[in-house]
Every structure is written in C-alpha cells, then in structure tokens.
Design an enzyme around this catalytic site. Structure first.
Site, mmCIF file in Angstrom:
data_model
loop_
_atom_site.group_PDB
_atom_site.id
_atom_site.type_symbol
_atom_site.label_atom_id
_atom_site.label_comp_id
_atom_site.label_asym_id
_atom_site.label_seq_id
_atom_site.Cartn_x
_atom_site.Cartn_y
_atom_site.Cartn_z
ATOM 1 N N HIS A 129 0.828 -1.199 0.000
ATOM 2 C CA HIS A 129 0.000 0.000 0.000
ATOM 3 C C HIS A 129 0.864 1.251 0.000
ATOM 4 O O HIS A 129 1.845 1.334 0.739
ATOM 5 C CB HIS A 129 -0.885 0.036 1.250
ATOM 6 C CG HIS A 129 -2.154 -0.729 1.109
ATOM 7 N ND1 HIS A 129 -3.166 -0.318 0.288
ATOM 8 C CD2 HIS A 129 -2.574 -1.887 1.658
ATOM 9 C CE1 HIS A 129 -4.164 -1.180 0.365
ATOM 10 N NE2 HIS A 129 -3.821 -2.160 1.187
ATOM 11 N N CYS A 198 0.905 1.989 -5.708
ATOM 12 C CA CYS A 198 0.050 2.783 -6.584
ATOM 13 C C CYS A 198 0.547 4.210 -6.686
ATOM 14 O O CYS A 198 1.307 4.694 -5.861
ATOM 15 C CB CYS A 198 -1.403 2.759 -6.091
ATOM 16 S SG CYS A 198 -1.658 3.587 -4.536
ATOM 17 N N ARG A 207 0.947 2.943 -11.588
ATOM 18 C CA ARG A 207 1.716 2.172 -10.603
ATOM 19 C C ARG A 207 3.148 2.679 -10.623
ATOM 20 O O ARG A 207 3.650 3.096 -11.670
ATOM 21 C CB ARG A 207 1.728 0.678 -10.942
ATOM 22 C CG ARG A 207 0.375 0.021 -10.957
ATOM 23 C CD ARG A 207 -0.221 -0.126 -9.569
ATOM 24 N NE ARG A 207 -1.513 -0.771 -9.627
ATOM 25 C CZ ARG A 207 -2.666 -0.126 -9.736
ATOM 26 N NH1 ARG A 207 -2.689 1.193 -9.773
ATOM 27 N NH2 ARG A 207 -3.791 -0.783 -9.798
#
Lengths: 230, 53
Positions: A129, A198, A207
């Site tokens: 994340h 991301c 990305r």
C-alpha cells in the site's frame, strides 16, 4: 408535515451525512493505520517466534548446489519474510506475506504468487500500500538506484540493490514482474526483485515500480548486513 | 428526527443523555466494524498490484 418540521429534518439529515463523511475519512486516514500496524507487528512477532524455535523452512542457498532440495511452498496469506528498506526509515520493517489479495495487503506487503521465491532465480515481486493500512510505501518515490532492500526469511539475509526506478507505468503493465522485466534494463536472467505500489498517492490510475538485483547474501548467524548497520 | 428519539427515551434528562451517548457509541462501533470495512474497497486505495485487470 409543517414547513418547520421539513426544514428541521433536512438539516438533521445534512448534519448526519456530514458526520458520517468525517468519520469515514477518520477511518481511512487513521483507523486503517492503527489496525494495520497491529496486524504487521503480529505477523513479525509470529515470524520471530517461529524462527527462534528453529522451524525455518530450509531454503536453498542461492549460490549453493545447482540442484537444491525443493523448499516448502509459501502458504497463501501467511508471512514468510521481513523486509527492511533503510531509505524509508531506519526503523522501517514490514512483513512479507504470500499473495496479493486485498485481505493479505492489510497485514503487510504481498508477494506476487507465481513469481520467484526470495533469493532465487527469477523475479521476486512484492506489492504494498502507498496510503492507508499503515502507509508502508508512502515514501516510495524517494527510492533511488543504489538503495538497499534487505530481506530475511529467518536463516539468510538477502541484500538487494535498486537499479532502476521509481518507474511509472499503468496497472495493466504486467510484464514489469516478468522474470526478466523488459523495461528494467536487465539483459539476462538473474535474481531480481520488483516492488510495486500505486500512484498517485491516493489514486489508482498508475503504478510505481522499482527493480533491484540480489547483491549479497549472508547467514543470519553472521549478523545484520552492512546496509542495516547505522 | 433526533428530537423524536430524545422524546421517546425514558427517564430524566441525565438518563436520556446517557442512553444517547451509548447509542452514538454503538452506531460508531457498527460503522467502524462493519460498514466502513465494506465501503473501503470501493475506493481506489487497494489497487497496488499490476495484475488486476
């Protein structure tokens, strides 16, 4: 219903919706982080307990015999390694779990199932994340060629060195985790590592990728690798 | 809406305030435990891999 009652009800509804939104933002920004930090610490504790009991799955020495014994496969959703990236902070360390399901990524970094094992030939690809759930890769754009990415699975320290990145691409660009990613600049098979997250920070349109190669390994008994010493 | 709830709570003002507080906490708990975890994947923060088409 009188006009007064109508206005009052509409106002109360507006206030309720506003409160809901504020609570939800608080949940996203704050509470997912609290939950993820707890889950990641649990995973690391569990790994360390497992390692201290000496039940490390035997992994083949990367520079060892050409036909190493087949190691046990990683269990989906279970942590098998700890990653350290000094550039992201001296105390930055996160568990690496098998597969990249949403539930797995809430507990740490996710190893793309089907990519190479840690330290083995091929591409060891890991996703994490950027924001929410502990923000593990928040400072991803600060990674530079030459930075160390250190991993251990209990018996060996693996030090990877970043060669290229952060490289921005689109979500469908699956060849960035190929055994020899075309755009990484690597010309021949080797022991590589790919990190993905991301971009932009709160979005999902792109990305960010970095590529690294295995620079050195050392047994855990030899102490922490130089990249982790202050 | 809130006035209606207040009028239908039993007891004096203190008891009503206490029950209201418990109700608010219960709602926040349900939101954080069930509603928000359900709604959160609908937002884009979970897309960090390159393999989801």
């Amino acid at each position: 219903m009188s006009v007064r009652a109508l206005v009052r009800t509409v106002s109360e509804l507006c206030i309720t919706v506003g409160t809901l939104i504020v609570l939800f933002v608080g949940y996203i920004l704050f509470w997912t982080g609290v939950k993820a930090d707890g889950a990641m610490n649990d995973q690391i504790d569990r790994l360390q307990r497992q390692w201290s009991k000496g039940t490390v799955a035997p992994t083949a020495a990367p520079h060892g015999s050409p036909s190493p014994a087949e190691p046990e496969p990683y269990v989906p959703g279970r942590a098998f390694a700890v990653m350290y990236i000094p550039r992201l902070g001296f105390t930055w360390n996160k568990p690496v779990l098998e597969n990249t399901a949403a539930g797995t990524l809430k507990k740490g970094l996710g190893h793309y199932a089907g990519t190479a094992r840690l330290g083995q030939r091929g591409n060891f690809a890991v996703a994490g994340h950027r924001r929410t759930y502990g923000d593990p890769f928040k400072d991803f754009p600060r990674l530079r060629p030459g930075d160390a990415v250190v991993l251990t699975e209990g018996s060996t320290w693996f030090t990877y060195r970043i060669d290229k990145g952060p490289y921005k691409t689109v979500p469908t660009d699956v060849e960035v985790i190929d055994p020899v990613p075309r755009k990484s600049g690597y010309g021949r098979p080797g022991r590589y590592l790919t990190l993905t997250t991301c971009d932009p920070e709160w979005g999902h349109s792109h990305r960010l990728i970095v590529w690294a190669h295995l620079d050195s390994t050392q047994p855990v008994e030899a102490g922490e690798p130089r990249a982790l010493r202050r | 809406m809130y006035g209606w709830i207040w009028r239908h709570l039993p007891g004096n003002a203190w008891l009503k305030a206490l029950i209201s507080l418990v109700l608010v906490l219960a709602v926040v708990y349900v939101l954080f435990q069930y509603i928000f975890p359900w709604a959160e994947p609908l937002l884009p923060f979970n897309d960090v891999t390159v393999d989801n088409q």
